[in-house]
Scaffold this active site. Structure first.
Site, mmCIF file in Angstrom:
data_model
loop_
_atom_site.group_PDB
_atom_site.id
_atom_site.type_symbol
_atom_site.label_atom_id
_atom_site.label_comp_id
_atom_site.label_asym_id
_atom_site.label_seq_id
_atom_site.Cartn_x
_atom_site.Cartn_y
_atom_site.Cartn_z
ATOM 1 C CE LYS A 1 -29.584 -52.863 -35.644
ATOM 2 N NZ LYS A 1 -30.733 -52.932 -34.621
HETATM 3 N N1 GLU Z 1 -33.617 -55.062 -35.681
HETATM 4 C C1 GLU Z 1 -34.585 -55.257 -34.533
HETATM 5 C C2 GLU Z 1 -34.217 -54.417 -33.290
HETATM 6 O O1 GLU Z 1 -33.545 -53.666 -33.562
HETATM 7 C C3 GLU Z 1 -34.628 -56.878 -34.123
HETATM 8 C C4 GLU Z 1 -33.273 -57.636 -33.741
HETATM 9 C C5 GLU Z 1 -33.330 -59.046 -33.661
HETATM 10 O O2 GLU Z 1 -34.708 -59.608 -33.901
HETATM 11 O O3 GLU Z 1 -32.461 -59.827 -33.421
HETATM 12 O O4 GLU Z 1 -34.606 -54.817 -32.186
#
Ligand code: GLU
Length: 424
Positions: free
Chosen positions: A108
């Site tokens: 993240k």
């Molecule tokens: N931000 C989204 C999540 O928390 C998608 C992450 C992604 O597609 O890599 O799942």
């Protein structure tokens, strides 16, 4: 040994891992290996503001695990972003990718910033500088970013372009959630919401509820909640009786026409502010009131820590389907579990987004395009298999779906680590 964290999400992620690891009989060493992020990066993001001054923001990227594949996870722009919060969210991404069994680890990123204070030019410069700072650790086979809170396809386009300019070639698998003409996937925008709707269908089937007869309250009418509401309304025939966004919440016991809600939001900068004047049947209520409405299904699809020790006893929904990351706190979860309220946990319920990100990445690596039908049918299969797996573990161990999801996810990552062995 668990550490004392300031961030409640990180403390929660730690606790959930510990519980699952103990059930799986994993020793302290393996628990520490599973808990500790592989790599954490903090970067200064200095940009030139429109008035000529310089402002320096702080950006982060945490790669929690690459045991099962490249690190994967979104980037959020939010004033409350901290190193610990990003670490917690990266950890959740590892479990999320594992529970739906896609070949990614978890990561993240984020910048502590209020995007509403930035002009479009400032936002672009912020994104490009941040992307350039992450170059040493990201890449289509290393770590693939995507949108999250307050980031979107345009930001992914700037991110992608910055990497392309620095490397000197276009790589459509560097980020996901891109615009379609830059190699984005059909069905990515709706994917998280579609997964939420599918989990609602699967849970309803177990509970003997008919999705065409349920009432639903959706918190958050953004990248997740809007599509969940639209799909439940249009394809399942559910009655969407309440929706909300940062500007307020709206209740209509007869059910909303989601096409009208979405058209209104599109015409008003993506927000529903003032919707009660447009639709006299829409009663303006508070976000807090939405969470405790007498509905069959509640889908908290906005931000973390919405159902807590303070309001969990008042939640009247029979089923909670978590579109947001971490919308239920530890205290909230204890109360809901005690009261027998079923909750499809975030790492399962909102995994549709990263699943279609995986499809986008595969299409990017192959310079290929899939049809919308193919994306949707593959998503359905993955979500269905994951739900059934979690359901059967919950039944076998007589535990909640949340605990079961962590058991499934942690076991797969532990197995991958064990099989890899320790280097050197
Ligand atoms: N931000 C989204 C999540 O928390 C998608 C992450 C992604 O597609 O890599 O799942």
């Amino acid at each position: 040994m668990t550490e004392a964290y300031r961030d409640p999400m990180l403390a929660m992620a730690d606790m959930q891992l510990k519980k699952a690891a103990e059930r799986l009989g994993l020793d302290e060493g393996m628990q520490a290996w599973l808990r500790t992020p592989e790599r954490k990066l903090e970067v200064a993001v200095p940009i030139r503001m429109d008035d000529g001054s310089i402002r320096v923001f702080t950006g982060y990227r945490v790669q929690h695990s690459t045991a099962r594949g490249p690190a994967k996870g979104g980037i959020r722009y939010h004033v409350k972003v901290t190193a610990e919060e990003v670490q917690a969210l990266a950890t959740l991404m590892t479990w999320k990718c594992s529970v739906v069994n896609i070949p990614f680890g978890g990561a993240k990123g984020g910048i502590a910033v209020n995007v509403k204070e930035l002009s479009r030019g400032e936002l672009e410069r912020l994104t490009r500088r941040y992307a350039a700072s992450l170059i040493p650790i990201i890449g289509s086979r290393r770590d693939i970013p995507a949108p999250d809170v307050d980031t979107d396809a345009q930001i992914m386009a700037w991110f992608d372009d910055t990497v392309a300019m620095i490397h000197g070639y276009a790589d459509p698998a560097v980020v996901t959630g891109k615009p379609l003409d830059l190699g984005g996937s059909l069905g990515r925008n709706e994917a998280t919401g579609r997964g939420v709707a599918q989990c609602t269908e699967f849970a309803c089937a177990k509970m003997g509820l008919d999705p065409s007869k349920i009432t639903v309250a959706v918190q958050g009418y953004g990248k997740v909640g809007r599509y969940a509401a639209e799909i439940l309304h249009d394809e399942y025939g559910s009655k969407i009786v309440a929706v909300s966004d940062v500007t307020g919440a709206w209740y209509n016991p007869d059910g909303f026409d989601t096409a009208d809600l979405s058209a209104y939001a599109d015409a008003h900068g993506g927000l529903l502010a003032g919707y009660e004047s447009h639709n006299p049947k829409a009663q303006l209520i508070t976000n807090e009131a939405l969470l405790t409405l007498d509905v069959d299904v509640l889908s908290p699809s906005a931000i973390e820590a919405q159902i807590t020790g303070r309001n969990a006893a008042d939640v009247k929904a029979k089923l909670i389907v978590e579109g947001a990351n971490g919308p239920v706190t530890v205290e909230g979860d204890e109360i809901l579990t005690r009261r027998g309220v079923m909750a499809v946990p975030d790492i399962l319920a909102n995994a549709g987004g990263v699943t279609v990100s995986y499809f986008e990445w595969v299409q990017g690596l192959q310079f290929n395009r899939w049809s919308l039908e193919e994306v949707r049918s593959r998503l359905y299969t993955i979500m269905h298999d994951a739900f059934e797996k979690v359901w059967s573990v919950a039944q076998d161990h007589k535990i909640s779906l949340r605990e079961a999801a962590f058991v499934v996810a942690v076991e797969r990552v532990a197995e991958a680590l064990q099989t890899r062995g320790l280097f050197p």
